[in-house]
Write a protein that holds these residues in place. Structure first.
Motif, short mmCIF file in Angstrom:
data_model
loop_
_atom_site.label_atom_id
_atom_site.label_comp_id
_atom_site.label_asym_id
_atom_site.label_seq_id
_atom_site.Cartn_x
_atom_site.Cartn_y
_atom_site.Cartn_z
N ILE A 1 0.86 -0.97 0.07
CA ILE A 1 -0.02 -0.03 -0.01
C ILE A 1 0.99 1.40 -0.03
CG2 ILE A 1 -0.04 0.27 2.52
CD1 ILE A 1 -2.98 0.60 0.01
N SER A 2 0.31 2.48 -0.48
CA SER A 2 1.28 3.61 -0.75
C SER A 2 0.74 4.36 0.53
CB SER A 2 0.85 4.31 -1.95
OG SER A 2 -0.45 4.62 -1.83
N CYS A 3 1.55 5.20 1.03
CA CYS A 3 1.32 6.17 2.27
C CYS A 3 2.01 7.47 1.77
CB CYS A 3 1.72 5.54 3.57
SG CYS A 3 0.96 4.06 4.11
N GLY A 4 1.56 8.41 2.55
CA GLY A 4 2.53 9.70 1.98
C GLY A 4 2.23 10.84 3.16
N VAL A 5 3.10 11.71 2.96
CA VAL A 5 2.76 13.07 3.86
C VAL A 5 2.23 13.95 3.06
CG1 VAL A 5 3.80 14.97 5.17
CG2 VAL A 5 4.43 12.58 5.39
N VAL A 6 1.08 14.63 3.04
CA VAL A 6 0.51 15.45 1.94
C VAL A 6 -0.18 16.57 2.97
CG1 VAL A 6 -1.46 16.01 0.59
CG2 VAL A 6 -0.26 13.59 0.59
N ASP A 7 0.23 17.69 2.66
CA ASP A 7 -0.11 19.02 3.56
C ASP A 7 0.37 18.95 5.05
OD1 ASP A 7 -1.12 20.38 1.25
OD2 ASP A 7 -3.07 19.28 1.62
N ASP A 8 1.40 18.19 5.06
CA ASP A 8 2.14 17.99 6.47
C ASP A 8 1.23 16.90 7.43
OD1 ASP A 8 3.96 19.98 6.28
OD2 ASP A 8 2.67 21.61 6.57
N ILE A 9 0.42 16.20 6.72
CA ILE A 9 -0.17 15.16 7.15
C ILE A 9 -0.07 13.75 6.91
CG2 ILE A 9 -2.70 14.36 7.95
CD1 ILE A 9 -3.47 17.26 7.66
N PRO A 10 0.27 12.83 7.72
CA PRO A 10 0.44 11.51 7.09
C PRO A 10 -0.96 10.80 6.69
CG PRO A 10 1.89 11.47 9.02
CD PRO A 10 0.67 12.78 9.02
N VAL A 11 -1.00 10.34 5.47
CA VAL A 11 -2.31 9.81 4.86
C VAL A 11 -2.01 8.59 4.24
CG1 VAL A 11 -3.37 11.86 4.76
CG2 VAL A 11 -2.24 10.89 2.78
N LEU A 12 -3.06 7.66 4.07
CA LEU A 12 -3.02 6.37 3.72
C LEU A 12 -3.53 6.25 2.29
CD1 LEU A 12 -2.54 3.11 4.15
CD2 LEU A 12 -4.85 3.11 5.10
N ASP A 13 -2.82 5.54 1.43
CA ASP A 13 -3.38 5.07 0.19
C ASP A 13 -3.69 6.26 -0.94
OD1 ASP A 13 -4.57 3.61 -2.03
OD2 ASP A 13 -6.38 3.14 -1.09
N LEU A 14 -2.73 6.79 -1.36
CA LEU A 14 -2.75 8.02 -2.11
C LEU A 14 -3.32 8.01 -3.59
CD1 LEU A 14 -0.58 8.62 0.14
CD2 LEU A 14 0.46 9.92 -1.65
N GLU A 15 -4.20 8.71 -3.98
CA GLU A 15 -4.67 8.66 -5.21
C GLU A 15 -3.69 9.67 -5.95
OE1 GLU A 15 -8.43 10.74 -4.85
OE2 GLU A 15 -9.37 9.14 -4.05
#
Length: 240
Positions: A162-176
């Motif tokens: 699964i992908s994860c990432g930091v978007v707008d300084d927030i860790p999120v799961l399953d990036l589109e």
């Protein structure tokens, strides 16, 4: 709340549809939101030349994106005469990930080729490919077992990604794709069903990734893969 309406720890709607390719020993159409990948497992009664006589089998993968899997037509790599570096990297990742959960000696001197063809891309095509390829591989090996060609199921553990990432300084799961394209950090986690780490790919695009954020991404990945493992198991059981 994300643009998609999902919580930060929420997967996209996902599914595994088996038996989609009746001529393949194992097949699965995996969908994560608007990312759709067709995965098949083909059993060959041979191994690469360098493995002949070893008593071991081999698992390898090929990955590709269909011309209209994206908004504009992509040229087939075959017409260019070579695969892109991205394609080679992803198919090697898929192969490594699945070889981590199979006993190659129990497979015997035969090769299983996993084909992952992206029909629709909206982020996370490599992770979706690994998830669907595991289902296809498991079904192919169970078929060999039923035919009496092997004595034990060589797939001894599960694998999901699964992908994860930091978007707008927030860790999120399953990036589109919309999130992936502007993420400060983009990471892919490949985990085993017994709780091990198979591979982690993480890249900071904007600023270095903080250790606390990495830990948060790992927690999200484990949570997401736990849900995926349950769905993979259910898909295999329904098919057999």
């Amino acid at each position: 709340m994300r643009a998609s309406g999902r919580q930060n720890n929420e997967l996209r709607q996902f599914s595994f549809e088996t038996g989609i390719m009746p001529y393949a020993e194992g097949s699965c159409l995996v969908q994560f939101g608007n990312t759709h990948v067709l995965c098949s497992a083909s059993v060959e009664s041979r191994v690469p030349p360098w493995m002949r006589g070893s008593g071991k089998g081999w698992v390898t993968a090929e990955y590709g994106m269909l011309p209209r899997s994206t908004h504009s037509r992509m040229r087939r790599e075959a017409t260019a005469g070579k695969q892109s570096g991205r394609t080679q990297e992803i198919q090697r990742l898929i192969g490594r990930s699945l070889r981590a959960v199979i006993d190659l000696e129990a497979l015997g001197e035969r090769q299983i080729v996993l084909d992952c063809d992206v029909m629709k891309a909206d982020g996370g095509t490599r992770t979706a490919s690994i998830c669907g390829a595991w289902v296809a591989l498991k079904l192919a090996c169970q078929g060999l077992l039923k035919e009496g060609l092997i004595t034990i199921d060589p797939v001894y553990d599960m694998a999901a990604a699964i992908s994860c990432g930091v978007v707008d300084d927030i860790p999120v799961l399953d990036l589109e794709y919309e999130e992936d394209s502007r993420a400060q950090t983009d990471a892919n986690f490949v985990l085993s069903g017994t709780g091990g780490i198979i591979e982690v790919q993480a890249t900071a695009e904007d600023k270095p990734l903080a250790f606390d954020d990495f830990d948060a991404l790992m927690v999200l990945a484990r949570q997401g893969c736990t849900e995926i493992f349950a769905a993979q198991k259910k898909a295999v059981e329904a098919a057999t």
